[in-house]
Design a protein around this motif. Structure first.
Motif, mmCIF file in Angstrom:
data_model
loop_
_atom_site.group_PDB
_atom_site.id
_atom_site.type_symbol
_atom_site.label_atom_id
_atom_site.label_comp_id
_atom_site.label_asym_id
_atom_site.label_seq_id
_atom_site.Cartn_x
_atom_site.Cartn_y
_atom_site.Cartn_z
ATOM 1 N N CYS A 1 -35.944 -6.479 -19.008
ATOM 2 C CA CYS A 1 -34.930 -5.599 -19.597
ATOM 3 C C CYS A 1 -34.213 -6.209 -20.795
ATOM 4 C CB CYS A 1 -33.914 -5.168 -18.540
ATOM 5 S SG CYS A 1 -32.868 -6.515 -17.916
ATOM 6 N N GLY A 2 -34.337 -7.518 -20.981
ATOM 7 C CA GLY A 2 -33.700 -8.183 -22.109
ATOM 8 C C GLY A 2 -32.243 -8.546 -21.899
ATOM 9 N N GLU A 3 -31.697 -8.179 -20.752
ATOM 10 C CA GLU A 3 -30.299 -8.494 -20.462
ATOM 11 C C GLU A 3 -30.166 -9.965 -20.074
ATOM 12 O OE1 GLU A 3 -27.603 -6.424 -20.792
ATOM 13 O OE2 GLU A 3 -29.041 -5.026 -21.679
ATOM 14 N N ALA A 4 -28.940 -10.459 -20.148
ATOM 15 C CA ALA A 4 -28.690 -11.853 -19.766
ATOM 16 C C ALA A 4 -28.906 -12.028 -18.267
ATOM 17 C CB ALA A 4 -27.269 -12.247 -20.136
ATOM 18 N N ILE A 5 -29.551 -13.123 -17.915
ATOM 19 C CA ILE A 5 -29.715 -13.487 -16.510
ATOM 20 C C ILE A 5 -28.406 -14.154 -16.086
ATOM 21 C CG2 ILE A 5 -30.997 -14.929 -14.879
ATOM 22 C CD1 ILE A 5 -33.408 -14.706 -16.822
ATOM 23 N N PRO A 6 -27.809 -13.719 -14.977
ATOM 24 C CA PRO A 6 -26.535 -14.312 -14.550
ATOM 25 C C PRO A 6 -26.618 -15.839 -14.427
ATOM 26 C CG PRO A 6 -27.036 -12.371 -13.240
ATOM 27 C CD PRO A 6 -28.258 -12.673 -14.064
ATOM 28 N N ALA A 7 -25.547 -16.493 -14.835
ATOM 29 C CA ALA A 7 -25.489 -17.955 -14.822
ATOM 30 C C ALA A 7 -25.747 -18.515 -13.427
ATOM 31 C CB ALA A 7 -24.138 -18.424 -15.351
ATOM 32 N N ALA A 8 -25.252 -17.846 -12.400
ATOM 33 C CA ALA A 8 -25.459 -18.328 -11.030
ATOM 34 C C ALA A 8 -26.940 -18.334 -10.671
ATOM 35 C CB ALA A 8 -24.680 -17.459 -10.043
ATOM 36 N N ARG A 9 -27.681 -17.337 -11.133
ATOM 37 C CA ARG A 9 -29.133 -17.303 -10.874
ATOM 38 C C ARG A 9 -29.823 -18.448 -11.607
ATOM 39 N NH1 ARG A 9 -33.626 -14.828 -9.105
ATOM 40 N NH2 ARG A 9 -35.348 -14.310 -10.503
ATOM 41 N N LEU A 10 -29.432 -18.681 -12.854
ATOM 42 C CA LEU A 10 -30.047 -19.773 -13.620
ATOM 43 C C LEU A 10 -29.677 -21.137 -13.055
ATOM 44 C CD1 LEU A 10 -29.680 -18.432 -17.254
ATOM 45 C CD2 LEU A 10 -31.801 -18.685 -15.935
ATOM 46 N N GLU A 11 -28.490 -21.236 -12.503
ATOM 47 C CA GLU A 11 -28.109 -22.503 -11.888
ATOM 48 C C GLU A 11 -28.924 -22.749 -10.626
ATOM 49 O OE1 GLU A 11 -24.176 -24.761 -10.216
ATOM 50 O OE2 GLU A 11 -23.993 -23.423 -11.942
ATOM 51 N N ALA A 12 -29.136 -21.685 -9.842
ATOM 52 C CA ALA A 12 -29.910 -21.802 -8.613
ATOM 53 C C ALA A 12 -31.399 -21.938 -8.895
ATOM 54 C CB ALA A 12 -29.666 -20.591 -7.722
ATOM 55 N N ARG A 13 -31.847 -21.260 -9.934
ATOM 56 C CA ARG A 13 -33.272 -21.264 -10.281
ATOM 57 C C ARG A 13 -33.404 -21.352 -11.795
ATOM 58 N NH1 ARG A 13 -37.970 -16.908 -9.384
ATOM 59 N NH2 ARG A 13 -39.623 -18.366 -9.870
ATOM 60 N N PRO A 14 -33.340 -22.551 -12.346
ATOM 61 C CA PRO A 14 -33.350 -22.726 -13.802
ATOM 62 C C PRO A 14 -34.599 -22.190 -14.501
ATOM 63 C CG PRO A 14 -32.671 -24.758 -12.725
ATOM 64 C CD PRO A 14 -33.145 -23.827 -11.650
ATOM 65 N N THR A 15 -35.674 -21.991 -13.759
ATOM 66 C CA THR A 15 -36.907 -21.481 -14.367
ATOM 67 C C THR A 15 -37.000 -19.955 -14.321
ATOM 68 O OG1 THR A 15 -38.116 -21.715 -12.288
ATOM 69 C CG2 THR A 15 -38.193 -23.583 -13.824
ATOM 70 N N ALA A 16 -35.954 -19.291 -13.842
ATOM 71 C CA ALA A 16 -35.982 -17.828 -13.700
ATOM 72 C C ALA A 16 -36.295 -17.160 -15.038
ATOM 73 C CB ALA A 16 -34.650 -17.319 -13.167
ATOM 74 N N ARG A 17 -37.189 -16.177 -14.975
ATOM 75 C CA ARG A 17 -37.585 -15.432 -16.172
ATOM 76 C C ARG A 17 -37.017 -14.018 -16.184
ATOM 77 N NH1 ARG A 17 -43.895 -16.227 -15.697
ATOM 78 N NH2 ARG A 17 -43.790 -14.348 -16.952
ATOM 79 N N THR A 18 -36.425 -13.620 -15.052
ATOM 80 C CA THR A 18 -35.896 -12.265 -14.945
ATOM 81 C C THR A 18 -34.546 -12.261 -14.250
ATOM 82 O OG1 THR A 18 -36.892 -11.867 -12.786
ATOM 83 C CG2 THR A 18 -38.222 -11.264 -14.708
ATOM 84 N N CYS A 19 -33.844 -11.165 -14.430
ATOM 85 C CA CYS A 19 -32.627 -10.954 -13.658
ATOM 86 C C CYS A 19 -33.049 -10.637 -12.221
ATOM 87 C CB CYS A 19 -31.814 -9.803 -14.259
ATOM 88 S SG CYS A 19 -32.662 -8.202 -14.260
#
Length: 119
Positions: free
Chosen positions: A91-109
């Motif tokens: 979707c191009g939206e920002a991935i929440p910081a908490a998700r990136l902190e938990a899973r730094p390799t996340a490619r999606t929201c």
């Protein structure tokens, strides 16, 4: 920009740890293979527990999983360099910081996790 630096630090640390783990797993795999070559034991019918074939299979699976994770970390670092890290690939939206902190390799929201377009 501080968030980008934190992300880079986490990813580079994860990469170092993953490379070390991959090297250790490969050494372990090689040891099991070498042990099997020098043995004439019938490990298929060994009542003592895990067979050499089972150990080799388990280590092989761990090597594959670790290699895949290393690929994910490298892809995340490439996204960071390209300036698209932290954006959902669907979707191009920002991935929440908490998700990136938990899973730094996340490619999606979270909403698009497991989306068929992202494989």
């Amino acid at each position: 920009m501080r968030e980008q630096g934190d992300a880079r630090d986490r990813l580079e640390g994860d990469r170092r740890t993953t490379v070390e783990r991959l090297e250790a797993l490969r050494r372990g795999y090689d040891l099991v293979v070498d042990a099997a070559e020098g043995s004439n034991a019938d490990d298929e019918h060994d009542p003592e527990g895990a067979t050499i074939a089972y150990e080799r299979s388990q280590l092989g699976a761990l090597v594959d999983q670790t290699r895949e994770h290393l690929d994910e970390v490298d892809a995340a670092l490439a996204r960071l360099e390209a300036g698209v890290y932290g954006r959902c690939e669907v979707c191009g939206e920002a991935i929440p910081a908490a998700r990136l902190e938990a899973r730094p390799t996340a490619r999606t929201c979270v909403e698009h996790a497991g989306h068929p377009r992202v494989r």
